[in-house]
Write an enzyme that holds these catalytic residues in place. Sequence first.
Site, PDB file in Angstrom:
ATOM      1  NE  ARG A  41       4.564 -11.019 -52.854  1.00 52.87           N
ATOM      2  CZ  ARG A  41       5.717 -11.527 -52.448  1.00 52.87           C
ATOM      3  NH1 ARG A  41       6.025 -12.786 -52.728  1.00 52.87           N
ATOM      4  NH2 ARG A  41       6.591 -10.780 -51.801  1.00 52.87           N
ATOM      5  CB  SER A 110       6.037 -20.780 -54.790  1.00 53.02           C
ATOM      6  OG  SER A 110       6.040 -19.490 -55.355  1.00 53.02           O
ATOM      7  CE  LYS A 139       4.678 -16.552 -50.364  1.00 54.82           C
ATOM      8  NZ  LYS A 139       4.900 -17.391 -51.543  1.00 54.82           N
TER       9      LYS A 139
END
Length: 213
Positions: A41, A110, A139
């Site tokens: 990520r 997700s 996040k």
Amino acid sequence: MSRPFDLSLYLVTDEDLAGPRGVVETVRAAIDGGVTLVQHRFKQGSTRDFVATASALVDLLRPRGIPLIINDRVDVALAVDADGVHVGQSDMRVAKVRELIGPDRILGLSAAQMHELTPEELGPIDYLGVGPVFATSTKPNAPDPIGFEHLGRVKRTVGLPVVAIGGLKPEHVEPTLAAGADGLAIVSAIIAAEDPAAAARDFSTRIARYRGK
């Protein structure tokens, strides 16, 4: 058919948490501790830097048989021949992602709530990332924590492999797996650890112990 994968100990990278050690060296240590899958990520920086780090991760992981999943960026995944792509609810539709990456790469999605999971969303994917189980700072704008009971409800409903994410620590291995999850996705508890190999080994040992290995 998608490439084989094991969600047991799913590492999600974070360049800020990796600090001066860097993502590649952090991942190198973590896989020695038992990480079974890595998602890269990349939150900031240029596409060129994203591709460079992803390519280095492919070179590191492929000889070990550990898949590399790219977060969101289908173009980067294709450029480095990564093993798959993971997208969220606000990213490209999974049907379009599947069309672009083909049938052989791994595709994850997700979700936090069941209303996000239509048959059209579930059909093209190989696994579901469910969470956050607990509140997380890695996040921004994450949904509210869902807890273990809701995690189990999602797993029983979707009939797909599920990896739990969000604030998970080694002591959460047993309740996460007992809820039905196929694995734990970990960010800060490994990436930010002083010794990522030892941190990963703590998780992997507990997972193996729970499964009776």
